[in-house]
Scaffold this motif. Structure first.
Motif, PDB file in Angstrom:
ATOM      1  N   LYS A  71      37.004  45.609  45.038  1.00 49.42           N
ATOM      2  CA  LYS A  71      36.757  47.008  45.423  1.00 49.42           C
ATOM      3  C   LYS A  71      35.271  47.232  45.979  1.00 49.42           C
ATOM      4  O   LYS A  71      34.656  46.317  45.987  1.00 49.42           O
ATOM      5  CB  LYS A  71      37.180  48.052  44.321  1.00 49.42           C
ATOM      6  CG  LYS A  71      38.686  47.922  44.007  1.00 49.42           C
ATOM      7  CD  LYS A  71      38.981  49.141  42.775  1.00 49.42           C
ATOM      8  CE  LYS A  71      40.166  49.324  42.521  1.00 49.42           C
ATOM      9  NZ  LYS A  71      40.791  50.163  41.447  1.00 49.42           N
ATOM     10  N   CYS A  96      33.038  48.150  42.582  1.00 51.01           N
ATOM     11  CA  CYS A  96      33.177  47.518  41.558  1.00 51.01           C
ATOM     12  C   CYS A  96      33.862  46.052  41.772  1.00 51.01           C
ATOM     13  O   CYS A  96      34.211  45.712  42.962  1.00 51.01           O
ATOM     14  CB  CYS A  96      33.894  48.247  40.339  1.00 51.01           C
ATOM     15  SG  CYS A  96      35.548  48.615  40.912  1.00 51.01           S
ATOM     16  N   CYS A 150      36.735  45.348  40.441  1.00 55.12           N
ATOM     17  CA  CYS A 150      38.373  45.145  40.473  1.00 55.12           C
ATOM     18  C   CYS A 150      39.116  44.672  41.784  1.00 55.12           C
ATOM     19  O   CYS A 150      38.486  44.700  42.732  1.00 55.12           O
ATOM     20  CB  CYS A 150      38.847  46.474  40.132  1.00 55.12           C
ATOM     21  SG  CYS A 150      38.170  47.167  38.676  1.00 55.12           S
ATOM     22  N   CYS A 196      41.774  48.795  37.174  1.00 54.94           N
ATOM     23  CA  CYS A 196      40.691  49.791  36.951  1.00 54.94           C
ATOM     24  C   CYS A 196      39.668  49.417  36.266  1.00 54.94           C
ATOM     25  O   CYS A 196      40.056  48.579  35.298  1.00 54.94           O
ATOM     26  CB  CYS A 196      41.093  51.114  36.932  1.00 54.94           C
ATOM     27  SG  CYS A 196      42.726  51.547  37.238  1.00 54.94           S
ATOM     28  N   CYS A 197      38.628  49.933  36.325  1.00 55.85           N
ATOM     29  CA  CYS A 197      37.372  49.619  35.271  1.00 55.85           C
ATOM     30  C   CYS A 197      36.731  50.988  34.937  1.00 55.85           C
ATOM     31  O   CYS A 197      36.993  51.873  35.740  1.00 55.85           O
ATOM     32  CB  CYS A 197      36.610  48.753  35.668  1.00 55.85           C
ATOM     33  SG  CYS A 197      35.367  49.065  37.312  1.00 55.85           S
ATOM     34  N   CYS A 238      35.482  52.550  38.812  1.00 58.00           N
ATOM     35  CA  CYS A 238      36.327  52.998  39.808  1.00 58.00           C
ATOM     36  C   CYS A 238      37.256  54.099  39.057  1.00 58.00           C
ATOM     37  O   CYS A 238      37.949  54.970  39.774  1.00 58.00           O
ATOM     38  CB  CYS A 238      37.174  51.950  40.496  1.00 58.00           C
ATOM     39  SG  CYS A 238      38.323  51.066  39.458  1.00 58.00           S
TER      40      CYS A 238
HETATM   41 ZN    ZN Z   1      36.854  49.150  39.239  1.00 53.04          ZN
END
Ligand code: ZN
Ligand code: ADP
Ligand code: MG
Length: 483
Positions: free
Chosen positions: A23, A26, A28, A40-41, A44
């Motif tokens: 992304k 980040c 991901c 997701c993290c 994001c």
């Molecule tokens: Zn993320």
């Protein structure tokens, strides 16, 4: 309504997801799909206290897109926060670019057909900026709830904004197709409208020929097919024209296209830029390019459609065929691989445009799911060229390849179509036929050439699948001459 009473004025905003591995802010995965909310993290999904780090490849891809669309690149570029509250945006702001986007002032030539006439036009690009995608809402009408999938949050997105240079549905469709082609060749987006990696908003107003200012526009959001773009524009020209005919006003608003009814519907009144409370994003460094940086990115741009077209013309393809191939990247890549395996571009092209396109148009095979490789295709073309299979039988071998895939030589063998070109066998058969038809031979040597066809027929009957009529004819003539 008198359609010619108004001139349509159209500007497009095209969103394209960039093909980076991760992304934009980040690490991901940015790949399409995945189980809901598994990619997701904290960054994001907008957790407080997290800090974004910009993905350099995303910046590079956005600049590549700029080069592909003839833009100038801003050496100094800044990110901004665009604030709005909606459940698909967990941070409640989108990191985007307002006043200093990466790319500005592009130009994209289009070719299209209107009322049976071929036309060309240049569409100006106002800007391309880099931003992040939002999540996806899934509306469950049965249970009356909406569910949020944040996998798409933070996927790098470029927004391409045109000047209001587009004048009809045909032009708009040709433009989106051209953008899609250029981005695919640049290698920055797969442009799958049905998966949402390319999406288009249409801004449209109409004006009288005597007006000196543009009319009020409506913005139609998130059209996800070329066809929908055309239909939405035609409907909107009709709707706005009817309003003006009745002495009413068009109001500035955001609308949505209902594919089933072929109509646009009001969603909300349109926001102005100040509604978003844009301000400079404090957590991301500004982008500074040197000339060398930009040269290095430009040098990485792969072969573009017009370059490929030139190469094909140089290789002897005619312009119509070359354009058909170039205008579909996947077809063009297939063609290049086939020519690499059998270096006869004209011949490969003829079979491709003739037989392969025919079967594709019939819906028997599809380019993104071919049951045979470009190399196998090339081999079949070569077999036909070198008389290992007759031109006609090559078509039936190809039909089998389309049905089941497989190696053309094996298929030809299995179907008894392989020509062995066994010269020993040819000589033997000719010998036998001449011995059995002494009268005819005497007639021929006596000057009556009419019997040649008869002798030829006798040989062909026995040499089916061994060699081509051309070879039989040559050998038979040689033999008769030597008598
Ligand atoms: Zn993320
Ligand atoms: P916003 O960001 O609010 O959507 P922009 O000024 O960036 O507005 O314009 C968005 C798009 O609308 C551009 O493609 C532009 O060419 C187009 N546009 C602007 N004014 C008009 C108009 N009067 N009629 C049709 N299109 C317009
Ligand atoms: Mg807009």
């Amino acid at each position: 309504m008198n359609m010619s009473a108004y001139i349509p004025v159209i500007g497009l905003e095209i969103h394209a997801e960039l093909l980076t591995k991760s992304k934009v802010f980040c690490t991901c995965s940015a790949e399409f799909g995945g189980d809901k909310n598994t990619r997701c993290c904290p960054v994001c999904s907008g957790m407080p206290g997290t800090l974004p780090i910009i993905n350099q490849t995303a910046v590079e891809y956005a600049v590549k897109a700029g080069f592909a669309l003839g833009c100038g690149i801003n050496k100094f570029s800044v990110f901004d926060r665009k604030n709005y509250f909606y459940p698909d945006l967990p941070k409640a702001y989108q990191i985007s670019q307002l006043n200093l986007p990466l790319c500005i002032n592009g130009l994209v030539p289009i070719e299209y057909e209107e009322n049976g006439e071929k036309k060309t036009k240049n569409i100006r690009i106002n800007r391309i900026h880099l931003e992040e995608d939002a999540g996806k809402l899934i509306h469950d009408d049965l249970n009356g709830v909406s569910l949020a999938d944040y996998n798409r949050c933070g996927i790098p997105l470029i927004e391409i904004v045109t000047e209001p240079d587009i004048g009809s549905a045909e032009e708009a469709k040709a433009f989106v197709e051209k953008i899609s082609l250029l981005l695919q060749y640049a290698g920055v987006c797969d442009c799958k409208m049905e998966q949402g990696s390319l999406r288009c908003d249409v801004n449209i107003s109409i004006m009288k020929p005597t007006d000196t200012e543009f009319g009020t526009r409506a913005e139609i959001k998130n059209l996800n097919s070329i066809k929908a773009i055309g239909r939405a524009i035609d409907f909107e020209i009709y709707r706005q024209g009817k309003l003006l005919d009745m002495g009413k006003r068009v109001i500035q608003e955001t609308r949505r296209f209902d594919d089933n009814r072929g109509e646009t519907k009001s969603m909300r009144s349109k926001e102005d830029a100040h509604d978003y409370r844009y301000f400079p994003e404090p957590d991301i460094l500004q982008v500074n390019f040197t000339d060398e940086d930009l040269d290095a990115i430009r040098a990485k741009l792969p072969e573009m459609p017009y370059e490929r077209l030139e190469r094909y013309l140089k290789n002897g393809l005619n312009e119509t065929d070359a354009k058909i191939i170039v205008n579909q990247k996947i077809l063009s890549d297939f063609f290049d691989s086939a020519v690499k395996a059998y270096n006869n571009p004209k011949s490969v092209c003829n079979f491709l445009i003739g037989e392969m396109m025919r079967r594709i148009n019939l819906g028997e095979v599809s380019l993104d799911n071919l049951p045979f490789t470009a190399e196998q295709f090339a081999k079949l073309v070569e077999m036909a060229d070198t008389d290992k299979v007759s031109k006609n039988d090559a078509k039936s071998v190809f039909r089998t390849m389309c049905e089941k895939g497989g190696d053309p030589e094996e298929i030809a063998k299995a179907e008894g179509l392989l020509i062995s070109n066994d010269t020993g066998k040819v000589a033997e058969v000719i010998e036998k036929v001449l011995a059995a038809n002494e009268k005819a031979v005497a007639q021929y040597t006596g000057g009556d050439q009419k019997v040649f066809g008869f002798l030829m027929g006798q040989c062909t009957k026995e040499l089916k699948g061994v060699c081509t009529p051309k070879v039989i004819k040559e050998e038979l003539e040689k033999k008769l001459r030597s008598l």
